[in-house]
Motif scaffolding. Structure first.
Motif, mmCIF file in Angstrom:
data_model
loop_
_atom_site.group_PDB
_atom_site.id
_atom_site.type_symbol
_atom_site.label_atom_id
_atom_site.label_comp_id
_atom_site.label_asym_id
_atom_site.label_seq_id
_atom_site.Cartn_x
_atom_site.Cartn_y
_atom_site.Cartn_z
ATOM 1 N N VAL A 34 28.118 22.133 -13.896
ATOM 2 C CA VAL A 34 27.124 22.460 -14.918
ATOM 3 C C VAL A 34 26.705 23.910 -14.683
ATOM 4 O O VAL A 34 27.058 24.500 -13.664
ATOM 5 C CB VAL A 34 25.886 21.525 -14.831
ATOM 6 C CG1 VAL A 34 26.298 20.064 -15.034
ATOM 7 C CG2 VAL A 34 25.133 21.684 -13.505
ATOM 8 N N ARG A 56 9.343 22.941 -11.953
ATOM 9 C CA ARG A 56 9.482 21.762 -11.095
ATOM 10 C C ARG A 56 8.119 21.350 -10.564
ATOM 11 O O ARG A 56 7.363 22.176 -10.088
ATOM 12 C CB ARG A 56 10.408 22.070 -9.915
ATOM 13 C CG ARG A 56 11.858 21.971 -10.311
ATOM 14 C CD ARG A 56 12.725 21.565 -9.142
ATOM 15 N NE ARG A 56 14.064 21.273 -9.654
ATOM 16 C CZ ARG A 56 15.121 21.087 -8.888
ATOM 17 N NH1 ARG A 56 15.017 21.145 -7.576
ATOM 18 N NH2 ARG A 56 16.290 20.822 -9.420
ATOM 19 N N LEU A 62 17.222 22.808 -2.753
ATOM 20 C CA LEU A 62 18.243 23.273 -3.698
ATOM 21 C C LEU A 62 19.616 23.288 -3.042
ATOM 22 O O LEU A 62 19.726 23.337 -1.816
ATOM 23 C CB LEU A 62 17.916 24.694 -4.153
ATOM 24 C CG LEU A 62 16.534 24.902 -4.763
ATOM 25 C CD1 LEU A 62 16.313 26.375 -5.072
ATOM 26 C CD2 LEU A 62 16.378 24.056 -6.018
ATOM 27 N N ILE A 63 20.659 23.306 -3.874
ATOM 28 C CA ILE A 63 22.024 23.460 -3.365
ATOM 29 C C ILE A 63 22.319 24.957 -3.207
ATOM 30 O O ILE A 63 22.040 25.746 -4.110
ATOM 31 C CB ILE A 63 23.034 22.801 -4.320
ATOM 32 C CG1 ILE A 63 22.785 21.287 -4.367
ATOM 33 C CG2 ILE A 63 24.467 23.109 -3.890
ATOM 34 C CD1 ILE A 63 23.614 20.539 -5.395
ATOM 35 N N LEU A 114 13.120 21.374 5.095
ATOM 36 C CA LEU A 114 13.929 20.391 5.820
ATOM 37 C C LEU A 114 14.818 21.104 6.840
ATOM 38 O O LEU A 114 15.163 22.265 6.668
ATOM 39 C CB LEU A 114 14.819 19.608 4.846
ATOM 40 C CG LEU A 114 14.116 18.733 3.816
ATOM 41 C CD1 LEU A 114 15.119 18.220 2.779
ATOM 42 C CD2 LEU A 114 13.422 17.571 4.502
ATOM 43 N N THR A 116 17.782 20.510 7.166
ATOM 44 C CA THR A 116 19.126 20.369 6.606
ATOM 45 C C THR A 116 19.301 21.289 5.406
ATOM 46 O O THR A 116 18.321 21.788 4.846
ATOM 47 C CB THR A 116 19.359 18.922 6.154
ATOM 48 O OG1 THR A 116 18.361 18.586 5.179
ATOM 49 C CG2 THR A 116 19.258 17.957 7.326
ATOM 50 N N ALA A 118 21.824 21.691 1.736
ATOM 51 C CA ALA A 118 22.895 21.224 0.842
ATOM 52 C C ALA A 118 23.737 22.430 0.462
ATOM 53 O O ALA A 118 23.199 23.453 0.033
ATOM 54 C CB ALA A 118 22.285 20.578 -0.402
ATOM 55 N N PRO A 141 19.976 25.393 -8.597
ATOM 56 C CA PRO A 141 19.878 24.068 -9.215
ATOM 57 C C PRO A 141 20.462 24.154 -10.624
ATOM 58 O O PRO A 141 20.802 25.251 -11.087
ATOM 59 C CB PRO A 141 18.371 23.832 -9.277
ATOM 60 C CG PRO A 141 17.791 25.201 -9.444
ATOM 61 C CD PRO A 141 18.723 26.158 -8.715
ATOM 62 N N SER A 142 20.587 23.038 -11.297
ATOM 63 C CA SER A 142 21.028 23.073 -12.683
ATOM 64 C C SER A 142 20.038 23.917 -13.496
ATOM 65 O O SER A 142 18.834 23.877 -13.250
ATOM 66 C CB SER A 142 21.135 21.653 -13.230
ATOM 67 O OG SER A 142 19.934 20.937 -12.988
ATOM 68 N N GLU A 179 27.160 16.882 -12.505
ATOM 69 C CA GLU A 179 26.868 17.609 -11.271
ATOM 70 C C GLU A 179 27.744 17.142 -10.113
ATOM 71 O O GLU A 179 28.375 16.084 -10.160
ATOM 72 C CB GLU A 179 25.392 17.433 -10.886
ATOM 73 C CG GLU A 179 24.396 17.913 -11.932
ATOM 74 C CD GLU A 179 24.034 16.830 -12.914
ATOM 75 O OE1 GLU A 179 24.795 15.852 -13.069
ATOM 76 O OE2 GLU A 179 22.969 16.964 -13.542
ATOM 77 N N ILE A 182 26.984 14.484 -3.951
ATOM 78 C CA ILE A 182 26.294 14.947 -2.741
ATOM 79 C C ILE A 182 26.484 13.928 -1.622
ATOM 80 O O ILE A 182 26.135 12.753 -1.781
ATOM 81 C CB ILE A 182 24.780 15.163 -2.980
ATOM 82 C CG1 ILE A 182 24.545 16.101 -4.171
ATOM 83 C CG2 ILE A 182 24.130 15.731 -1.722
ATOM 84 C CD1 ILE A 182 23.078 16.402 -4.454
ATOM 85 N N GLY A 222 15.056 15.306 -5.656
ATOM 86 C CA GLY A 222 15.402 15.613 -7.039
ATOM 87 C C GLY A 222 15.943 14.408 -7.775
ATOM 88 O O GLY A 222 16.137 14.449 -8.975
ATOM 89 N N MET A 223 16.198 13.341 -7.038
ATOM 90 C CA MET A 223 16.822 12.173 -7.631
ATOM 91 C C MET A 223 15.803 11.153 -8.112
ATOM 92 O O MET A 223 16.023 9.959 -8.004
ATOM 93 C CB MET A 223 17.766 11.526 -6.617
ATOM 94 C CG MET A 223 18.895 12.461 -6.174
ATOM 95 S SD MET A 223 19.901 12.996 -7.553
ATOM 96 C CE MET A 223 20.616 11.428 -7.988
HETATM 97 O O1 TXA Z 1 26.837 20.499 -9.569
HETATM 98 C C1 TXA Z 1 25.781 20.760 -9.017
HETATM 99 O O2 TXA Z 1 25.455 20.276 -7.927
HETATM 100 C C2 TXA Z 1 24.840 21.756 -9.726
HETATM 101 C C3 TXA Z 1 25.550 23.098 -9.790
HETATM 102 C C4 TXA Z 1 24.680 24.182 -10.361
HETATM 103 O O3 TXA Z 1 26.012 23.443 -8.498
HETATM 104 N N1 TXA Z 1 23.573 21.851 -9.047
HETATM 105 C C5 TXA Z 1 22.652 20.846 -9.055
HETATM 106 O O4 TXA Z 1 21.471 21.168 -8.398
HETATM 107 O O5 TXA Z 1 22.821 19.783 -9.576
HETATM 108 P P1 TXA Z 1 20.099 20.334 -8.559
HETATM 109 O O6 TXA Z 1 19.034 21.177 -7.917
HETATM 110 O O7 TXA Z 1 19.860 20.003 -9.985
HETATM 111 O O8 TXA Z 1 20.303 19.085 -7.675
HETATM 112 C C6 TXA Z 1 20.306 19.230 -6.269
HETATM 113 C C7 TXA Z 1 20.149 17.920 -5.597
HETATM 114 C C8 TXA Z 1 18.750 17.407 -5.697
HETATM 115 O O9 TXA Z 1 18.783 16.032 -5.997
HETATM 116 C C9 TXA Z 1 18.180 17.647 -4.317
HETATM 117 O O10 TXA Z 1 17.151 16.795 -4.007
HETATM 118 C C10 TXA Z 1 19.410 17.457 -3.447
HETATM 119 O O11 TXA Z 1 20.406 18.091 -4.197
HETATM 120 N N2 TXA Z 1 19.296 18.170 -2.174
HETATM 121 C C11 TXA Z 1 19.273 19.483 -1.969
HETATM 122 N N3 TXA Z 1 19.101 19.791 -0.678
HETATM 123 C C12 TXA Z 1 19.031 18.623 -0.011
HETATM 124 C C13 TXA Z 1 18.860 18.260 1.349
HETATM 125 N N4 TXA Z 1 18.695 19.181 2.313
HETATM 126 N N5 TXA Z 1 18.853 16.952 1.663
HETATM 127 C C14 TXA Z 1 19.008 16.022 0.701
HETATM 128 N N6 TXA Z 1 19.156 16.297 -0.611
HETATM 129 C C15 TXA Z 1 19.170 17.585 -0.972
#
Ligand code: TXA
Ligand code: MG
Length: 317
Positions: A34, A56, A62-63, A114, A116, A118, A141-142, A179, A182, A222-223
């Motif tokens: 996306v 938000r 974020l990723i 965190l 950790t 992503a 993020p998206s 997306e 993960i 985010g979920m």
């Molecule tokens: O395809 C995708 O992943 C898209 C494109 C732009 O790369 N990005 C995306 O990002 O969907 P976003 O922010 O909409 O979703 C990121 C997800 C969220 O559910 C967030 O909670 C989870 O990744 N996340 C990020 N860092 C995390 C972490 N350290 N531990 C667990 N979950 C994490």
């Protein structure tokens, strides 16, 4: 005259986008999954601007996108499972959650405090060129306001975020359309935190069974169940349709009589369906209809990710 905010992603526009990112600005970049709202992941103020632009409610982690596996190894600690998955699926629609290295330069805000992070290596040539040009890890993020479905076209980004983004790189529709998958690797058991563009079965073939998240609300904030919410009610598993409903179809045998019909894949191909999902949900989400009726989608391969997004859409906001 100010330059147009949406620009075709040619080399000139990519160079300008890289400059904007180095200055702490926000760029919408196409990825194979996306469109992402990208900022310099090492710049806390730039990362904060992402949260502000998306509206938000809280700081979700974020990723972070990097150019290659070598760059990823500088930020997080790889184990054997991570090496195998990266070798098989990067660049591509797989995000790995791993422990941050002690000297990881990514802003704490990007991982919401965190331990950790992503991380993924996107496959889209424009995302790749942008990462190479700016030489920064990009938090993205998206590129939609919080609560809306993810953008799979540049015009969706403009509708959703407008002038909050400094530049939108237009490379047409995203080929995967859903997306990234993960996978959490911070525990002895690997965890499927979000189904997505890489099939669960393909991951399990390499590293064995994936566990369900223990407490999803904490692991992937985010979920939230209501994350992907069209304005209209969404009715799942529809085998027939009312005259005031819009129909999101799948396969050859569609019920007749809907006010409007869009078919995710007449041939029943889950990849094609994923690529169309968000754009078709947007197109059917019009107040002239009472609801969006969605036909059953098989719960295999990419069907896992499609059904996950549809259940969130049906949960409402
Ligand atoms: O395809 C995708 O992943 C898209 C494109 C732009 O790369 N990005 C995306 O990002 O969907 P976003 O922010 O909409 O979703 C990121 C997800 C969220 O559910 C967030 O909670 C989870 O990744 N996340 C990020 N860092 C995390 C972490 N350290 N531990 C667990 N979950 C994490
Ligand atoms: Mg999102």
């Amino acid at each position: 005259m100010s330059p147009p905010r949406i620009r075709p992603a040619d080399s000139e526009a990519i160079a300008e986008a890289a400059h904007i990112l180095q200055q702490g600005g926000l760029v919408a970049m196409p990825t194979e999954t996306v469109y992402g709202l990208a900022a310099d992941a090492t710049n806390g103020r730039a990362v904060a601007a992402i949260f502000a632009a998306k509206g938000r409610p809280e700081f979700n982690p974020l990723i972070v996108h990097v150019a290659n596996v070598g760059a990823a190894r500088h930020l997080v600690r790889f184990d054997d499972r991570a090496e195998r998955l990266a070798a098989a699926f990067w660049p591509g629609a797989l995000t790995l959650v791993l422990r941050r290295r002690a000297d990881c330069p990514v802003s704490e805000l990007a991982s919401a405090g965190l331990p950790t992070l992503a991380i993924r290596v996107p496959a889209h040539p424009v995302a790749h060129a942008l990462l190479a040009a700016c030489r920064l890890p990009l938090a993205a993020p998206s590129a939609n306001r919080s609560g809306q479905v993810s953008p799979t076209e540049a015009a969706h980004v403009e509708e959703s975020l407008g002038e909050k983004v400094d530049l939108i790189l237009d490379a047409g529709p995203c080929p995967v359309g859903i997306e990234s998958t993960i996978v959490g690797l911070t525990r002895p058991e690997a965890t499927l935190l979000r189904p997505g563009g890489v099939e669960r079965e393909a991951i399990e073939a390499l590293i064995g069974p994936l566990a369900a998240p223990r407490r999803q609300a904490i692991e992937a904030p985010g979920m939230l169940a209501s994350h992907y919410a069209p304005r209209l009610p969404v009715r799942l598993g529809a085998c027939e349709v009312a005259p005031d409903e819009a129909l999101l179809g799948f396969g050859r045998d569609l019920p007749e009589g809907a006010a409007m019909t869009m078919n995710l894949s007449p041939g029943g191909d889950l990849r094609e369906a994923a690529a169309h999902l968000f754009a078709y949900l947007r197109a059917l989400d019009r107040p002239v209809f009472r609801a969006i009726a969605v036909m059953p989608i098989p719960e295999t391969g990419l069907g896992l990710a499609i059904n996950d997004r549809l259940r969130r859409a049906a949960a409402g906001r």
